[in-house]
Scaffold this active site. Structure first.
Site, PDB file in Angstrom:
ATOM      1  N   ALA A  17     -25.313 -12.431 110.377  1.00  0.00           N
ATOM      2  CA  ALA A  17     -26.585 -12.937 110.902  1.00  0.00           C
ATOM      3  C   ALA A  17     -26.939 -12.273 112.228  1.00  0.00           C
ATOM      4  O   ALA A  17     -28.048 -11.770 112.417  1.00  0.00           O
ATOM      5  CB  ALA A  17     -26.518 -14.456 111.066  1.00  0.00           C
ATOM      6  N   ARG A 106     -16.919  -7.342 103.523  1.00  0.00           N
ATOM      7  CA  ARG A 106     -17.616  -7.820 104.721  1.00  0.00           C
ATOM      8  C   ARG A 106     -17.435  -6.856 105.893  1.00  0.00           C
ATOM      9  O   ARG A 106     -18.384  -6.626 106.659  1.00  0.00           O
ATOM     10  CB  ARG A 106     -17.100  -9.207 105.111  1.00  0.00           C
ATOM     11  CG  ARG A 106     -17.812  -9.811 106.314  1.00  0.00           C
ATOM     12  CD  ARG A 106     -17.242 -11.175 106.682  1.00  0.00           C
ATOM     13  NE  ARG A 106     -17.975 -11.777 107.783  1.00  0.00           N
ATOM     14  CZ  ARG A 106     -17.747 -11.519 109.073  1.00  0.00           C
ATOM     15  NH1 ARG A 106     -16.775 -10.668 109.410  1.00  0.00           N
ATOM     16  NH2 ARG A 106     -18.453 -12.100 110.014  1.00  0.00           N
ATOM     17  N   TYR A 194     -14.415  -9.978  91.724  1.00  0.00           N
ATOM     18  CA  TYR A 194     -15.272  -8.815  91.465  1.00  0.00           C
ATOM     19  C   TYR A 194     -14.718  -7.612  92.225  1.00  0.00           C
ATOM     20  O   TYR A 194     -14.035  -7.755  93.248  1.00  0.00           O
ATOM     21  CB  TYR A 194     -16.726  -9.088  91.865  1.00  0.00           C
ATOM     22  CG  TYR A 194     -16.933  -9.700  93.230  1.00  0.00           C
ATOM     23  CD1 TYR A 194     -16.992  -8.925  94.378  1.00  0.00           C
ATOM     24  CD2 TYR A 194     -17.087 -11.078  93.362  1.00  0.00           C
ATOM     25  CE1 TYR A 194     -17.203  -9.492  95.619  1.00  0.00           C
ATOM     26  CE2 TYR A 194     -17.290 -11.659  94.604  1.00  0.00           C
ATOM     27  CZ  TYR A 194     -17.355 -10.865  95.726  1.00  0.00           C
ATOM     28  OH  TYR A 194     -17.555 -11.435  96.955  1.00  0.00           O
ATOM     29  N   ASP A 276     -25.071 -19.342 109.333  1.00  0.00           N
ATOM     30  CA  ASP A 276     -24.254 -20.549 109.160  1.00  0.00           C
ATOM     31  C   ASP A 276     -24.432 -21.557 110.289  1.00  0.00           C
ATOM     32  O   ASP A 276     -24.130 -22.738 110.115  1.00  0.00           O
ATOM     33  CB  ASP A 276     -22.773 -20.170 109.053  1.00  0.00           C
ATOM     34  CG  ASP A 276     -22.416 -19.597 107.699  1.00  0.00           C
ATOM     35  OD1 ASP A 276     -23.241 -19.694 106.776  1.00  0.00           O
ATOM     36  OD2 ASP A 276     -21.306 -19.043 107.567  1.00  0.00           O
TER      37      ASP A 276
END
Length: 377
Positions: A17, A106, A194, A276
């Site tokens: 963010a 990430r 994944y 978040d």
């Protein structure tokens, strides 16, 4: 993009963010400083799924070529039972051929966003523990579920423990791995996996259990506990879990979407929440990072208005209803993945029938999510 040159903006937190906001704001001419308490942007975390609604923002920021190189495509979402039998398939490549779904570590996304923010002129100060509000026109709380900025707007809140605990692990990916997010559903538990672009497979496994664990995904766990919890699962799951030698563990908590996302300038700087800090979500819609990216773009776009107070109010008006809908959908999936007994059998039979008779219907249920274009709002 220009127009925010009059603003000095401090962003608390250098996660997805905060760094996306830094990039979007600095590209528009704002004077941006990102304050991060960690001493380095470490190579930590695990996989993230990015859906088209986030990719449109990355494209608008000029970051798609780098994102494409750092990520892997996701062509399908597949649901299996505990034996590894297919229950339902959402064929993204077939039914939404013009959309881009990507899978990324990430750490790679953070690296990409930090480089872009610095290139746009933002300053990133590491090892900076924020104890008082910075002197700035606007302070943005992008500091996650344990935000220090959120209580200034919403007071003290107590999250609800869902009685679910999650493990997160990375293993080497097998040759020829399917470009798909695969979900294995069992009574009271499920596992998602994944492949990523850098030779790794991401695993997230969730189980219902009454004992409590701290919130936050960096607590060390025991791989043997993970294997024991999913010992009855078939298909590729046993082979994957046999390779796990390090795992993180965290408790899953439900938080309300913040009632107050912003404070206009007055006694102290204006405040805003994104990511978040504003709307923590359970990880069952793969939209946590995506919502953060949407927030960042929309906040920057709103701030192009001349009136800062009006811009912040508009931002909350635009974002709160959508984020509430996504959080609610994630809460629903937490139940649907863990069904037991006859309810589970009936639900799986229904999913198999829908997938066979109207294979495009499943994915179109999520058109409201994926068709959203933050850059056009």
């Amino acid at each position: 993009m220009t127009g925010l040159g009059a603003y000095s903006i401090s962003i608390i937190g250098a996660g997805v963010a905060g760094l996306t906001a830094a990039c979007a704001l600095a590209q528009r001419g704002a004077h941006v400083t990102v304050l991060e308490r960690a001493p380095a942007l470490q190579d930590v975390g695990a996989g993230l799924q990015l859906s088209p609604n986030a990719i449109r923002v990355m494209d608008a920021l000029g970051l798609w070529p780098r994102l494409e190189a750092a990520s892997a495509p996701s062509h399908r979402v597949e649901l299996f039972d505990t034996a590894g039998r297919l229950v339902s398939r959402l064929d993204l490549a077939k039914h939404r051929p013009n959309d881009r779904f990507r899978l990324i570590h990430r750490a790679r996304l953070i690296e990409l966003l930090a480089d872009a923010a610095r290139s746009a002129g933002a300053r990133i100060e590491l090892g900076h523990e924020v104890t008082d509000l910075p002197e700035a026109d606007l302070v943005i709380g992008a500091d996650g579920v344990k935000s220090r900025i959120r209580p200034l707007l919403n007071g003290t809140e107590t999250p609800f423990f869902t009685r679910q605990t999650a493990w997160r692990a990375l293993i080497p990916v097998e040759p020829g791995a399917a470009p798909a997010a695969q979900v294995f559903m069992g009574p009271g538990r499920h596992l998602v996996s994944y492949p990523l672009a850098d030779g790794l497979r991401n695993i997230v496994a969730v189980v219902e259990r009454p004992d409590w664990h701290d919130e936050g995904w960096s607590h060390p766990g025991d791989p043997a506990d993970l294997r024991a919890a999913f010992a009855r699962f078939g298909g590729p799951v046993p082979g994957w879990l046999a390779q796990v030698d390090q795992v993180s563990l965290w408790g899953l908590f439900r938080h309300p979407v913040a009632q107050h996302w912003q404070r206009p300038p007055g006694d102290g700087p204006a405040l805003a929440l994104i990511g978040d800090a504003a709307h923590p979500t359970l990880p069952f819609m793969a939209q946590g990072a995506v919502m953060a990216i949407e927030d960042a773009w929309l906040l920057a776009a709103c701030l192009e208005r001349d009136d800062l107070a009006a811009a912040l109010a508009q931002f909350q008006t635009l974002r709160a209803p959508r984020c509430q809908r996504i959080v609610d959908a994630a809460n629903g999936n937490a139940r649907n993945y863990h069904l037991r007994g006859p309810t589970r059998a009936v639900a799986h039979a229904g999913l198999r029938a829908v997938s066979k008779l109207t294979p495009g219907l499943m994915i179109e249920r999520f058109a409201w999510l994926y068709d959203y274009d933050p850059t056009a709002v």
